[in-house]
Design a protein around this motif. Structure first.
Motif, short mmCIF file in Angstrom:
data_model
loop_
_atom_site.label_atom_id
_atom_site.label_comp_id
_atom_site.label_asym_id
_atom_site.label_seq_id
_atom_site.Cartn_x
_atom_site.Cartn_y
_atom_site.Cartn_z
N MET A 1 0.81 -1.22 0.00
CA MET A 1 0.00 0.00 0.00
C MET A 1 0.85 1.28 0.00
O MET A 1 0.32 2.36 -0.16
N TYR A 4 2.40 5.34 4.65
CA TYR A 4 1.42 6.37 5.02
C TYR A 4 1.99 7.24 6.14
O TYR A 4 2.21 6.76 7.26
N ASN A 7 -0.88 10.73 9.18
CA ASN A 7 -1.76 10.41 10.32
C ASN A 7 -2.32 11.65 11.02
O ASN A 7 -3.29 11.53 11.76
N TYR A 12 -4.26 5.89 9.66
CA TYR A 12 -4.42 4.74 8.78
C TYR A 12 -3.16 3.89 8.90
O TYR A 12 -2.07 4.47 8.91
N PRO A 13 -3.24 2.58 8.98
CA PRO A 13 -4.47 1.80 9.04
C PRO A 13 -5.14 1.93 10.41
O PRO A 13 -4.55 2.47 11.35
N LYS A 14 -6.35 1.41 10.49
CA LYS A 14 -7.03 1.34 11.78
C LYS A 14 -6.83 -0.09 12.31
O LYS A 14 -6.61 -1.02 11.52
N ASN A 16 -7.66 -3.72 13.08
CA ASN A 16 -8.60 -4.58 12.33
C ASN A 16 -9.99 -4.65 12.94
O ASN A 16 -11.00 -4.66 12.25
#
Ligand SMILES: Cc1ncc(COP(=O)(O)O)c(C=O)c1O
Length: 381
Positions: A1, A4, A7, A12-14, A16
């Motif tokens: 991906m 990132y 933030n 992101y990511p969160k 699960n």
């Protein structure tokens, strides 16, 4: 991906379980809260109530009914400012505010002639509490401060400002967009009357969630009027919380995700989250200094900031840097003014903007190494 590093805009990511809980709620329940009395609706009520409780506890606040849900912190801030300020009231604020505070104040200045004092921080974003004290006037109704700048990361002295507010009997509203979930915030110890939060940043919740904790008796005027699921014959908003300030069908699926997100923070432990973000921030400050022609803004000290670092590279504009990082190295950062023109004015970048990285709990040291490599490489080609 890709990598990132935005933030500060949204995390992101969160975890699960956040997405999983939303999916499960929508598949297995999906009913509104505060409306029906059948079993599934009662379950929705319970989930919403428990989220209020979990959020309150995160800030050492024991009254879940005064945890008001909104769709984001912008709405929470509008609710507080518009619900409290009256004609000619005076407000003290920082020189680091996000437009969610600043534009709301400027709009109220135009609409009802409120008076605003912007307390100037230094070029690193440090605010002297004495300047806040000296700004207070007879008609000062409210002090509104961001807890940390979303451009420089600088943590504001909310404890000292809270004391000043209390001594002078002035309401104190804190924007925790950049700190909730990373710093331990005690609403009582900091004398915070109104704590605004957003669910989708360091709280790890979904977008479309946020709220306002009301820790005072002030009679706040509702921003909206409408259905609350009860007292339907009464032609006005009910006068009790949360219904007074919370109207229309709630974003229950989002709130369910936020509930899971807070549980994640509690199970990881906020100190551990802060420690990791601080280590990454310290590493980033150290490594970024190795980049050629870089100017880093704000305190170069991880103890004084959250994981937000802004910088520019000589002779390459911020948009171009961000574009190259994305297109050539798959690294996501944000450039521009970050909705905080006042903070950019402080550091002299209101016309040119800056590149901002927002470090999150799920970043790794290697992400910083790759960023530093890319920033040097961009300048070589
Ligand atoms: C300090 C600060 N306040 C307010 C906001 C607005 O947040 P939201 O878009 O969730 O309302 C942000 C988001 O960038 C922020 O960083």
């Amino acid at each position: 991906m890709g990598i990132y590093l935005d933030n500060a805009a949204t995390s992101y990511p969160k975890p699960n379980q956040v997405a999983k809980s939303i999916y499960e709620f929508m598949i297995n329940n999906g009913t509104s809260s505060g409306r029906g009395s059948y079993k599934m609706a009662m379950k929705s009520d319970f989930l919403v109530y428990e989220t209020r409780k979990l959020i309150g506890e995160l800030f050492n606040f024991k009254n879940p009914k005064n945890v008001i849900f909104t769709s984001n912190i912008t709405e929470s801030i509008n609710l507080a400012l518009r619900g409290i300020l009256k004609e000619h009231d005076h407000v003290v604020t920082s020189s680091l505010e996000h437009n969610s505070v600043w534009r709301c104040l400027k709009t109220l200045e135009k609409e009802i002639n409120i008076k605003i004092t912007k307390v100037r921080a230094d070029e690193y974003g440090y605010t002297n509490p004495i300047d806040v004290k000296n700004s207070i006037k007879e008609n000062t109704k409210l002090i509104v401060f961001t807890h940390a700048s979303n451009v420089l990361g600088t943590i504001q002295p909310i404890k000292e400002i809270g004391e000043i507010a209390k001594e002078n009997n002035i309401l104190f509203l804190v924007d925790t967009a950049q700190t909730a979930g990373v710093l331990d915030i005690n609403i009582k110890e900091n004398n915070i009357d109104l704590l605004a939060f957003t669910g989708h940043k360091s709280l790890f919740g979904p977008m479309g969630t946020g709220g306002l904790i009301v820790n005072c008796d002030y009679d706040i005027n509702p921003l909206k009027a409408g259905g609350t699921g009860g007292d339907s014959k009464y032609e006005y908003q009910p006068n009790y919380y949360p219904n007074k300030l919370e109207t229309g069908t709630l974003n229950v699926s989002g709130i369910v995700g936020l509930r899971e997100a807070i549980k994640f923070i509690n199970s990881e432990n906020i100190e551990k989250i802060h420690k990791k973000e601080k280590e990454l921030t310290s590493y980033a400050l150290k490594k970024l200094k190795e980049v050629k022609n870089i100017k880093i803004y704000g305190p170069q000290n991880e103890n004084d900031i959250v994981g937000v670092i802004s910088f520019n590279i000589d002779n390459i504009n911020a948009e171009e840097v961000a574009y190259n990082l994305d297109m050539r190295y798959n690294i996501m950062v944000r450039s521009g003014l970050h909705c905080s023109p006042n903070a950019h004015e402080l550091i002299g970048t209101k016309d040119i903007g800056a590149v901002r990285i927002g470090i999150g709990y799920f970043n790794e040291f290697d992400d910083i190494d790759k960023l530093v490599y890319a920033l040097n490489d961009i300048q070589n080609s």
